[in-house]
Design a protein around this motif. Sequence first.
Motif, PDB file in Angstrom:
ATOM      1  N   ILE A 113      33.980  43.991  43.770  1.00  0.00           N
ATOM      2  CA  ILE A 113      35.147  43.923  44.122  1.00  0.00           C
ATOM      3  C   ILE A 113      35.602  42.525  44.279  1.00  0.00           C
ATOM      4  N   THR A 114      35.081  41.596  44.713  1.00  0.00           N
ATOM      5  CA  THR A 114      35.099  40.182  44.849  1.00  0.00           C
ATOM      6  C   THR A 114      35.235  39.674  43.668  1.00  0.00           C
ATOM      7  N   LEU A 115      34.286  39.806  42.679  1.00  0.00           N
ATOM      8  CA  LEU A 115      34.149  39.119  41.262  1.00  0.00           C
ATOM      9  C   LEU A 115      35.652  39.697  40.692  1.00  0.00           C
ATOM     10  N   THR A 116      35.805  41.024  40.776  1.00  0.00           N
ATOM     11  CA  THR A 116      37.156  41.775  39.980  1.00  0.00           C
ATOM     12  C   THR A 116      38.379  41.109  40.653  1.00  0.00           C
ATOM     13  N   ARG A 117      38.318  40.835  42.106  1.00  0.00           N
ATOM     14  CA  ARG A 117      39.824  40.266  42.379  1.00  0.00           C
ATOM     15  C   ARG A 117      39.961  38.719  41.897  1.00  0.00           C
ATOM     16  N   LEU A 118      38.954  38.125  41.957  1.00  0.00           N
ATOM     17  CA  LEU A 118      38.871  36.773  41.415  1.00  0.00           C
ATOM     18  C   LEU A 118      39.229  36.522  40.083  1.00  0.00           C
ATOM     19  N   VAL A 119      38.756  37.393  39.109  1.00  0.00           N
ATOM     20  CA  VAL A 119      39.087  37.346  37.845  1.00  0.00           C
ATOM     21  C   VAL A 119      40.521  37.607  37.612  1.00  0.00           C
ATOM     22  N   ILE A 120      41.108  38.770  38.153  1.00  0.00           N
ATOM     23  CA  ILE A 120      42.609  39.094  38.163  1.00  0.00           C
ATOM     24  C   ILE A 120      43.394  37.841  38.790  1.00  0.00           C
ATOM     25  N   ALA A 121      42.788  37.374  39.748  1.00  0.00           N
ATOM     26  CA  ALA A 121      43.682  36.384  40.371  1.00  0.00           C
ATOM     27  C   ALA A 121      43.573  34.964  39.310  1.00  0.00           C
ATOM     28  N   GLU A 122      42.560  34.616  38.609  1.00  0.00           N
ATOM     29  CA  GLU A 122      42.797  33.531  37.754  1.00  0.00           C
ATOM     30  C   GLU A 122      42.946  33.890  36.399  1.00  0.00           C
ATOM     31  N   SER A 123      43.407  35.154  35.997  1.00  0.00           N
ATOM     32  CA  SER A 123      43.357  35.381  34.521  1.00  0.00           C
ATOM     33  C   SER A 123      44.398  34.977  33.772  1.00  0.00           C
ATOM     34  N   ILE A 124      45.436  34.353  34.398  1.00  0.00           N
ATOM     35  CA  ILE A 124      46.746  33.612  33.805  1.00  0.00           C
ATOM     36  C   ILE A 124      46.137  32.213  33.591  1.00  0.00           C
ATOM     37  N   LYS A 125      45.398  31.670  34.607  1.00  0.00           N
ATOM     38  CA  LYS A 125      44.916  30.029  34.253  1.00  0.00           C
ATOM     39  C   LYS A 125      43.663  30.002  33.502  1.00  0.00           C
ATOM     40  N   TYR A 126      42.795  31.135  33.575  1.00  0.00           N
ATOM     41  CA  TYR A 126      41.394  31.185  32.849  1.00  0.00           C
ATOM     42  C   TYR A 126      41.283  32.410  32.094  1.00  0.00           C
ATOM     43  N   PRO A 127      42.215  32.442  31.118  1.00  0.00           N
ATOM     44  CA  PRO A 127      41.963  33.743  30.333  1.00  0.00           C
ATOM     45  C   PRO A 127      40.448  33.845  29.716  1.00  0.00           C
ATOM     46  N   GLU A 128      39.647  33.074  29.388  1.00  0.00           N
ATOM     47  CA  GLU A 128      38.366  33.260  28.951  1.00  0.00           C
ATOM     48  C   GLU A 128      37.599  33.583  29.757  1.00  0.00           C
ATOM     49  N   LEU A 129      37.689  33.192  30.988  1.00  0.00           N
ATOM     50  CA  LEU A 129      36.927  33.886  32.251  1.00  0.00           C
ATOM     51  C   LEU A 129      37.183  35.229  32.483  1.00  0.00           C
ATOM     52  N   ALA A 130      38.142  35.614  32.182  1.00  0.00           N
ATOM     53  CA  ALA A 130      38.779  37.342  32.215  1.00  0.00           C
ATOM     54  C   ALA A 130      38.057  37.903  31.022  1.00  0.00           C
ATOM     55  N   GLN A 131      38.204  37.283  29.864  1.00  0.00           N
ATOM     56  CA  GLN A 131      37.692  38.028  28.649  1.00  0.00           C
ATOM     57  C   GLN A 131      36.133  38.488  28.938  1.00  0.00           C
ATOM     58  N   ARG A 132      35.548  37.103  29.349  1.00  0.00           N
ATOM     59  CA  ARG A 132      33.980  37.248  29.320  1.00  0.00           C
ATOM     60  C   ARG A 132      33.830  38.253  30.414  1.00  0.00           C
ATOM     61  N   PHE A 133      34.443  38.287  31.476  1.00  0.00           N
ATOM     62  CA  PHE A 133      34.144  39.373  32.650  1.00  0.00           C
ATOM     63  C   PHE A 133      34.307  40.907  32.041  1.00  0.00           C
ATOM     64  N   TYR A 134      35.446  40.906  31.438  1.00  0.00           N
ATOM     65  CA  TYR A 134      36.105  42.206  31.146  1.00  0.00           C
ATOM     66  C   TYR A 134      34.772  42.664  29.965  1.00  0.00           C
ATOM     67  N   ARG A 135      34.420  42.041  28.969  1.00  0.00           N
ATOM     68  CA  ARG A 135      33.244  42.427  28.277  1.00  0.00           C
ATOM     69  C   ARG A 135      31.999  42.585  28.566  1.00  0.00           C
ATOM     70  N   ASP A 136      31.393  41.586  29.616  1.00  0.00           N
ATOM     71  CA  ASP A 136      30.213  41.680  29.992  1.00  0.00           C
ATOM     72  C   ASP A 136      30.091  42.538  31.300  1.00  0.00           C
ATOM     73  N   CYS A 137      31.059  42.861  32.082  1.00  0.00           N
ATOM     74  CA  CYS A 137      31.000  43.626  33.007  1.00  0.00           C
ATOM     75  C   CYS A 137      31.692  45.273  32.794  1.00  0.00           C
ATOM     76  N   VAL A 138      32.928  44.950  32.690  1.00  0.00           N
ATOM     77  CA  VAL A 138      33.679  46.530  32.601  1.00  0.00           C
ATOM     78  C   VAL A 138      33.389  47.075  31.325  1.00  0.00           C
ATOM     79  N   GLU A 139      33.109  46.574  30.014  1.00  0.00           N
ATOM     80  CA  GLU A 139      32.963  47.226  28.937  1.00  0.00           C
ATOM     81  C   GLU A 139      31.523  47.827  29.029  1.00  0.00           C
ATOM     82  N   LYS A 140      30.528  46.794  29.465  1.00  0.00           N
ATOM     83  CA  LYS A 140      29.231  47.186  29.635  1.00  0.00           C
ATOM     84  C   LYS A 140      28.906  48.389  30.254  1.00  0.00           C
TER      85      LYS A 140
END
Lengths: 214, 214
Positions: A113-140
């Motif tokens: 939950i902490t990681l997900t919240r962090l990624v959502i919070a920073e997704s506008i400034k750091y889109p590559e971070l969000a893409q990595r998280f989505y691919r490596d966490c959610v999709e997996k």
Amino acid sequence: MAGMTTASATVGRPPSLADDDRKALILQAAETVFDSLGYGDATMEEVARACGMAKKTVYKFFPDKASLFGALVDSHDVAVIDSRAATGEEQSEVRLIRLLEDVAAAILSPRQITLTRLVIAESIKYPELAQRFYRDCVEKTMSHVAQALASDPSLRLPPGLDNKTFADMLVSTLLGSIHLRALMLNLSREALEEELRGRVPLVMDLIVRSLPAR
Amino acid sequence: MAGMTTASATVGRPPSLADDDRKALILQAAETVFDSLGYGDATMEEVARACGMAKKTVYKFFPDKASLFGALVDSHDVAVIDSRAATGEEQSEVRLIRLLEDVAAAILSPRQITLTRLVIAESIKYPELAQRFYRDCVEKTMSHVAQALASDPSLRLPPGLDNKTFADMLVSTLLGSIHLRALMLNLSREALEEELRGRVPLVMDLIVRSLPAR
């Protein structure tokens, strides 16, 4: 091993183990620092201070903030899912219930939950971070569920529905607004688990048992 | 009215309309400022600058940042839902499909995604903000859906399932990982709508049509 922190004990300890311990401590500190400052404002200095190590040590393991965050993402809880889902034998329905419980517990774990919240919070400034998280966490995680569904011969999906989409719908129905509340309302682990317990039988009744006759 | 911005036209315009226009402009600016700076770093000065008004004017309508955010939350898209769902006559299934489409479109609208992302990002620092948003936006939307379901006599839920929980499960299944992707991956409106279009018939097949015989 706990408490063996005198100089003589450290000398005898294999360096690889010490490295792993250090890495784990750094990741734990990074999670706390990222959570309180946000990814953008967090610094390697702050992480070093939080785990009581020299900045140089932190840099030895993680060359920059992005790789530190990447390691944090890699250390997420998907592993929990495989272990229990793999124990065969039981009835297909019992296995499916267990899988749903495990996936929900992993997605709703405090770290995730902490990681997900962090990624959502920073997704506008750091889109590559969000893409990595989505691919490596959610999709997996979804792929794990889809594989488990595909390997269950008693589960027949309606025409037009593939295992991946079904996995997505099943997990979403299970979590429902609980996920959003976990991200927004900082609920306790107990409160989340209580809500989930009531949810699993509903998903089984509403979706799984109403699939085309087996 | 557009273009009538000369001094003489302004004199004749009722002050209440001008006030509403101003409020709308301030809210629009606030949304942009909150989105780019986060709630914590945003200031009333920044909002005034973004809409080209005096700080005093902004304060006249909104005494502080919290009330500005509250007004932004109140201006969300739930209203869209009632209007279309209320046109009776059609078949119950057509009405339900329309309701699902409207709710999903409201939750996934650019403004609602921005607000949701913002609230999640600031939920640790500003828990009262998150509680307000959850109560005034998320719960209100779910209540609308639950009411619409309750008023449909042809919809029979399995025992142990109330309208509120069913609404939650239905909306969650419909959105699935699309909501998380909207929050994280900054998808275009077109991409979101395309995904949703494929989802509505699946939800109808998997859940609604498999409810106990009517």
